[in-house]
Motif scaffolding. Sequence first.
Motif, PDB file in Angstrom:
ATOM      1  N   SER A   1       0.848  -1.196   0.000  1.00 14.93           N
ATOM      2  CA  SER A   1       0.000   0.000   0.000  1.00 14.93           C
ATOM      3  C   SER A   1       0.876   1.236   0.000  1.00 14.93           C
ATOM      4  O   SER A   1       1.882   1.305   0.708  1.00 14.93           O
ATOM      5  N   ASP A   2       0.504   2.216  -0.816  1.00 14.93           N
ATOM      6  CA  ASP A   2       1.239   3.475  -0.859  1.00 14.93           C
ATOM      7  C   ASP A   2       0.691   4.491   0.133  1.00 14.93           C
ATOM      8  O   ASP A   2       1.148   5.637   0.146  1.00 14.93           O
ATOM      9  N   PHE A   3      -0.256   4.115   0.944  1.00 10.20           N
ATOM     10  CA  PHE A   3      -0.900   5.061   1.852  1.00 10.20           C
ATOM     11  C   PHE A   3      -0.277   4.944   3.236  1.00 10.20           C
ATOM     12  O   PHE A   3      -0.569   4.017   3.991  1.00 10.20           O
ATOM     13  N   GLY A   4       0.581   5.906   3.567  1.00  8.85           N
ATOM     14  CA  GLY A   4       1.296   5.860   4.836  1.00  8.85           C
ATOM     15  C   GLY A   4       0.384   5.879   6.037  1.00  8.85           C
ATOM     16  O   GLY A   4       0.593   5.132   7.009  1.00  8.85           O
ATOM     17  N   ASP A   5      -0.648   6.720   5.999  1.00 12.93           N
ATOM     18  CA  ASP A   5      -1.558   6.803   7.143  1.00 12.93           C
ATOM     19  C   ASP A   5      -2.316   5.496   7.348  1.00 12.93           C
ATOM     20  O   ASP A   5      -2.523   5.056   8.491  1.00 12.93           O
ATOM     21  N   ALA A   6      -2.742   4.870   6.251  1.00 14.24           N
ATOM     22  CA  ALA A   6      -3.451   3.595   6.382  1.00 14.24           C
ATOM     23  C   ALA A   6      -2.539   2.532   6.984  1.00 14.24           C
ATOM     24  O   ALA A   6      -2.971   1.710   7.803  1.00 14.24           O
ATOM     25  N   GLN A   7      -1.256   2.548   6.597  1.00 16.67           N
ATOM     26  CA  GLN A   7      -0.297   1.617   7.177  1.00 16.67           C
ATOM     27  C   GLN A   7      -0.104   1.900   8.661  1.00 16.67           C
ATOM     28  O   GLN A   7       0.017   0.984   9.483  1.00 16.67           O
ATOM     29  N   LEU A   8      -0.043   3.178   9.004  1.00 15.27           N
ATOM     30  CA  LEU A   8       0.096   3.558  10.418  1.00 15.27           C
ATOM     31  C   LEU A   8      -1.074   3.025  11.235  1.00 15.27           C
ATOM     32  O   LEU A   8      -0.889   2.468  12.326  1.00 15.27           O
TER      33      LEU A   8
ATOM     34  N   VAL B   1      17.700   6.068   7.751  1.00 15.51           N
ATOM     35  CA  VAL B   1      18.546   7.256   7.797  1.00 15.51           C
ATOM     36  C   VAL B   1      18.165   8.201   6.666  1.00 15.51           C
ATOM     37  O   VAL B   1      18.334   7.880   5.479  1.00 15.51           O
ATOM     38  N   SER B   2      17.654   9.369   7.028  1.00 14.32           N
ATOM     39  CA  SER B   2      17.324  10.408   6.052  1.00 14.32           C
ATOM     40  C   SER B   2      17.343  11.749   6.754  1.00 14.32           C
ATOM     41  O   SER B   2      17.216  11.813   7.984  1.00 14.32           O
ATOM     42  N   GLU B   3      17.524  12.827   5.994  1.00 12.90           N
ATOM     43  CA  GLU B   3      17.603  14.155   6.597  1.00 12.90           C
ATOM     44  C   GLU B   3      16.331  14.495   7.357  1.00 12.90           C
ATOM     45  O   GLU B   3      16.374  15.064   8.447  1.00 12.90           O
ATOM     46  N   LYS B   4      15.198  14.167   6.769  1.00 15.69           N
ATOM     47  CA  LYS B   4      13.914  14.321   7.434  1.00 15.69           C
ATOM     48  C   LYS B   4      13.252  12.951   7.519  1.00 15.69           C
ATOM     49  O   LYS B   4      13.439  12.126   6.616  1.00 15.69           O
ATOM     50  N   PRO B   5      12.489  12.675   8.558  1.00 13.71           N
ATOM     51  CA  PRO B   5      11.845  11.352   8.664  1.00 13.71           C
ATOM     52  C   PRO B   5      10.984  11.039   7.451  1.00 13.71           C
ATOM     53  O   PRO B   5      10.179  11.864   7.022  1.00 13.71           O
ATOM     54  N   ASP B   6      11.196   9.877   6.869  1.00 14.25           N
ATOM     55  CA  ASP B   6      10.390   9.415   5.737  1.00 14.25           C
ATOM     56  C   ASP B   6       9.233   8.591   6.306  1.00 14.25           C
ATOM     57  O   ASP B   6       9.345   7.391   6.522  1.00 14.25           O
ATOM     58  N   TRP B   7       8.099   9.264   6.538  1.00  9.12           N
ATOM     59  CA  TRP B   7       6.983   8.630   7.242  1.00  9.12           C
ATOM     60  C   TRP B   7       6.420   7.442   6.475  1.00  9.12           C
ATOM     61  O   TRP B   7       6.038   6.431   7.073  1.00  9.12           O
ATOM     62  N   ASP B   8       6.358   7.544   5.139  1.00  2.68           N
ATOM     63  CA  ASP B   8       5.812   6.429   4.364  1.00  2.68           C
ATOM     64  C   ASP B   8       6.725   5.214   4.426  1.00  2.68           C
ATOM     65  O   ASP B   8       6.252   4.074   4.493  1.00  2.68           O
ATOM     66  N   MET B   9       8.039   5.443   4.401  1.00  2.69           N
ATOM     67  CA  MET B   9       8.966   4.323   4.503  1.00  2.69           C
ATOM     68  C   MET B   9       8.856   3.651   5.873  1.00  2.69           C
ATOM     69  O   MET B   9       8.855   2.417   5.989  1.00  2.69           O
ATOM     70  N   LEU B  10       8.760   4.473   6.922  1.00  2.00           N
ATOM     71  CA  LEU B  10       8.615   3.912   8.268  1.00  2.00           C
ATOM     72  C   LEU B  10       7.352   3.054   8.367  1.00  2.00           C
ATOM     73  O   LEU B  10       7.375   1.953   8.935  1.00  2.00           O
ATOM     74  N   SER B  11       6.261   3.571   7.827  1.00  2.00           N
ATOM     75  CA  SER B  11       5.001   2.830   7.945  1.00  2.00           C
ATOM     76  C   SER B  11       5.024   1.551   7.123  1.00  2.00           C
ATOM     77  O   SER B  11       4.465   0.527   7.533  1.00  2.00           O
ATOM     78  N   THR B  12       5.668   1.577   5.962  1.00  2.00           N
ATOM     79  CA  THR B  12       5.770   0.363   5.151  1.00  2.00           C
ATOM     80  C   THR B  12       6.567  -0.711   5.872  1.00  2.00           C
ATOM     81  O   THR B  12       6.166  -1.884   5.933  1.00  2.00           O
TER      82      THR B  12
END
Length: 470
Positions: free
Chosen positions: A31-38, A404-415
Amino acid sequence: MRPSPPDSRLAGVFALGTFLALAACTWVRHSDFGDAQLYRVLVRHLLEDGTWLQLRYLPGVYPRFYEHLPFGLWPYALAARAFGEAALPPLALLMWTGTLLLVRRGAAQLAGPWGGVAAMLSLALCDNVFLRAGQPFLDAPLVLLATAAALPPLLGVPRARGWGLAGLCAAGAVAVKGPFGLVPFAAAVLARALVERRWRPLLVGAAVGVLASLPTLLFLLLSPEWREGYGRQQLLASAAGLRTDGRGGPLMPFRTAVSRFWPGLPLALAGGVVALGRPRALAQRLEAGRTEARGGARVLLLAVVLALAALCLPRRKLWYHALVAFPLLAMLAGAGVGPWLERALAAPQRARRAVLGLGLLFVLAAGASLAGLRSVLMSAPCVVSRELSGAFDRVPAGTALLVVSEKPDWDMLSTLAAERRLVPWPVGSISEPLPTGVEEPRLALVRAELPVAAEWTLIAEARGWRLVQR
């Protein structure tokens, strides 16, 4: 509401089938939807912890989650407990199906059975709806309950039973997403009172709205943690603009309706023409001799404007907050073309042609969904689900890793958390220490432009990410 003729009932079935076919295009492994994964991770942890009131996301990200109230996740938690996490997307789609049926009922009562079909189609074909409908967002229970709460005052001045039903649904909507759940009901009540030019509906509606808010307010009053985390840091901070994310301008909800409610927006504008009676020639043509349709269209138009205006009040805005107004827009669309369709399709032969056209639309939607419509409407899936999937298949569930990224990658974290069941830690550099007592992970997913120490060995890389271990 008068019974629907067989042709319009079959047309409604095809319209609903089209929606289901389009929404199912997102039912793939990734799923490409970060919030749904969260939300999926929150539900998982809720069941693991055996609690219904405490939410947690990741050890390094929202270890105590107060961004939303827990109640909207309860239906998903019950489904996951009974049938597993695979039940979450079908449950979300089932709730959106309920919303479409409510929209059809409301528009059909105000503008005839074919108006109900037009209203359902205007919502079903909106890509901002069907692409989210098959994923476990909080939109699904929120929009269903908020629409059910608004329907009684939209259709007339409710009796005691109608007020009671509206109040119960409004209470549920408020429990899902706070004040946003009350917006459609409040807009419908005020619109009905203004059109009827009576104070009583407004006073009764205000009392019902207050009562509907009491359970959530009582919960916040009795829970200092939620009062602080949700009440002050979420609601008040969003209203005052203290949060820097999601601020999209003072009129963002109106811009969202204009830019995202397609292809139904022209039909909603036709509803505005019927409501205002201007331009007169076009309004008379759309009304098709049913001047009584103007009253219902006026209530809907006022409700849409009032709902979008209410959504403009918080200084922090996100486009999907306006989704609670989309069913109102859909019913306005049905009110705009319903009387004209009733006259145009009065002949059985024309009605059968319309049904045949909707049947063809359903077949095309199902074919497009199976052929990969998702890849056309959405960006390419992330590297974890494609190029690096083989490497991650060998990583055991529960493994901690640095992201590791300059800003948190929320979609990557949720995936990583939802689909791979890993424990990602967001850091700005690979040498950044974790909190005291946390064992340093031996695996890291690093943005390609950031340096990596010599102790780390490259496993794989793709599209700007490197997977390394030590």
